[in-house]
Design a protein around this motif. Structure first.
Motif, PDB file in Angstrom:
ATOM      1  N   LYS A 173     -29.212 -19.432 -93.974  1.00 43.64           N
ATOM      2  CA  LYS A 173     -29.338 -18.912 -92.612  1.00 43.64           C
ATOM      3  C   LYS A 173     -28.023 -19.190 -91.883  1.00 43.64           C
ATOM      4  O   LYS A 173     -27.417 -20.246 -92.066  1.00 43.64           O
ATOM      5  N   PHE A 174     -27.604 -18.251 -91.071  1.00 47.28           N
ATOM      6  CA  PHE A 174     -26.250 -18.301 -90.536  1.00 47.28           C
ATOM      7  C   PHE A 174     -26.220 -18.509 -89.030  1.00 47.28           C
ATOM      8  O   PHE A 174     -27.161 -18.164 -88.317  1.00 47.28           O
ATOM      9  N   ARG A 175     -25.126 -19.096 -88.590  1.00 46.80           N
ATOM     10  CA  ARG A 175     -24.726 -19.069 -87.182  1.00 46.80           C
ATOM     11  C   ARG A 175     -23.525 -18.124 -87.109  1.00 46.80           C
ATOM     12  O   ARG A 175     -22.729 -18.048 -88.050  1.00 46.80           O
ATOM     13  N   ARG A 176     -23.412 -17.432 -85.994  1.00 41.26           N
ATOM     14  CA  ARG A 176     -22.363 -16.411 -85.884  1.00 41.26           C
ATOM     15  C   ARG A 176     -20.963 -16.967 -86.176  1.00 41.26           C
ATOM     16  O   ARG A 176     -20.202 -16.330 -86.928  1.00 41.26           O
ATOM     17  N   PRO A 177     -20.557 -18.124 -85.649  1.00 43.83           N
ATOM     18  CA  PRO A 177     -19.207 -18.616 -85.957  1.00 43.83           C
ATOM     19  C   PRO A 177     -18.979 -18.843 -87.446  1.00 43.83           C
ATOM     20  O   PRO A 177     -17.904 -18.523 -87.971  1.00 43.83           O
ATOM     21  N   ARG A 178     -19.978 -19.403 -88.119  1.00 45.65           N
ATOM     22  CA  ARG A 178     -19.823 -19.671 -89.551  1.00 45.65           C
ATOM     23  C   ARG A 178     -19.669 -18.374 -90.336  1.00 45.65           C
ATOM     24  O   ARG A 178     -18.772 -18.240 -91.184  1.00 45.65           O
TER      25      ARG A 178
END
Length: 334
Positions: free
Chosen positions: A288-293
């Motif tokens: 699952k992602f965060r936008r910056p990563r």
């Protein structure tokens, strides 16, 4: 103009047997034991996954469709794509929203689904032909884990990689895949990637461990595939389905956990594998992602994110990216 269908098969006749043998031997002799999730998807596995996408706990498919319905016209306007390439096309159901928007925008001429399953990619392509009589369709049977054999089709191209499949790669696999993807694009092309976002661990685990037990059956179906294809003697009842949230890696991991110690025989591989009580076999990871990563990973792989769209509940994202010049790509720090 009448729709025409061309099917290209890039895989050798023994591809699946050879790859299955290699994956199973490597994965079941590793410590800890793992198997790649692509072996879930025989006919029964595909049917079970379709049921999963309709479960109340499993939000990703609904969220992605919501984004596509709301923003497909904008995606079409930003890309002006003459060819839509879809990786892992499956049934191509969600793709119709993109097809409709690109046709309405007056640009689309060619649809190019790519999938490892010949039956899936040809069935999906044929089902589209009646509804899109002006479309040229080139279906490619390929394993995009290792190759990206895009057809010779007019550009600009939009490459769609939907369904949060990007999260099924581990970090090294994801880096390699994104690098290959960037290298396969021209400056006029774009890629649209679906990615699931970090949220409450309880919500995430429920999505992979539903109350009806459909995901558990889907997970255990992998053992039935091995029994059929390799003559193995797995007892699905000897394993429990388990979905856990790995906080440090920000991913859901699916396992089969042995209910008791026992030994499995795989005659096709001349292999015996022992499971201790409580030992696990990891069958899937879903990052699952965060936008910056995600933005950083794309940039380091040679893809420049230009547009982000999310559903109203911020559960899922579609990101549009374009290839950067190799000289402009940031250097990797690892």
């Amino acid at each position: 103009m009448t729709t025409s269908l061309t099917v290209r098969d890039t895989l050798p006749d023994d591809h699946f047997a050879r790859q299955l043998h290699e994956d199973v031997r490597t994965g079941l002799t590793a410590d800890p034991k793992t198997l790649p999730p692509k072996w879930f998807y025989d006919a029964r596995g595909s049917e079970l996954f379709t049921r999963i996408t309709r479960l109340p706990e499993y939000y990703p498919t609904r969220a992605e469709r919501q984004i596509l319905r709301a923003h497909a016209p904008d995606i079409a306007a930003q890309t002006r794509a003459r060819t839509l390439v879809e990786l892992g096309s499956g049934s191509s159901e969600k793709t119709r929203t993109l097809l409709d928007a690109l046709i309405a925008g007056g640009t689309l001429r060619h649809y190019a689904p790519v999938d490892v399953s010949r039956a899936a990619v040809t069935d999906a392509a044929e089902s589209l032909m009646a509804d899109y009589p002006s479309l040229e369709v080139t279906a490619t049977v390929a394993d995009f884990d290792t190759e990206l054999p895009f057809p010779d089709a007019p550009g600009p191209r939009l490459v769609a990689f939907l369904g949060s499949t990007i999260g099924n790669f581990d970090p090294a696999q994801r880096t390699a895949f994104l690098g290959r993807l960037a290298a396969a694009l021209t400056p006029a092309d774009a890629v649209l990637i679906g990615a699931d976002l970090v949220k409450s661990p309880a919500t995430l685990v429920r999505a992979y461990d539903d109350a009806q037990g459909v995901t558990a059956e889907f997970n255990k179906n992998l053992l039935r595939v091995l029994n059929r294809e390799l003559g193995a003697d797995f007892d699905p009842g000897a394993f429990d389905h388990q979905a856990v949230w790995n906080e440090s890696a920000e991913r859901v991991e699916m396992y089969l956990r042995a209910r008791y110690g026992h030994t499995i025989t795989l005659p096709a591989l001349d292999l015996k594998v022992t499971f201790a009580l409580g030992e696990t076999l990891r069958t899937e990871l879903s990052t699952k992602f965060r936008r910056p990563r995600l933005g950083t990973e794309l940039s380091r792989s040679g893809l420049n994110p230009t547009h982000w769209w999310t559903d109203p509940q911020n559960r899922f994202t579609l990101v549009l990216a374009r290839p950067t010049e190799p000289s402009a790509r940031p250097k990797r720090l690892d």
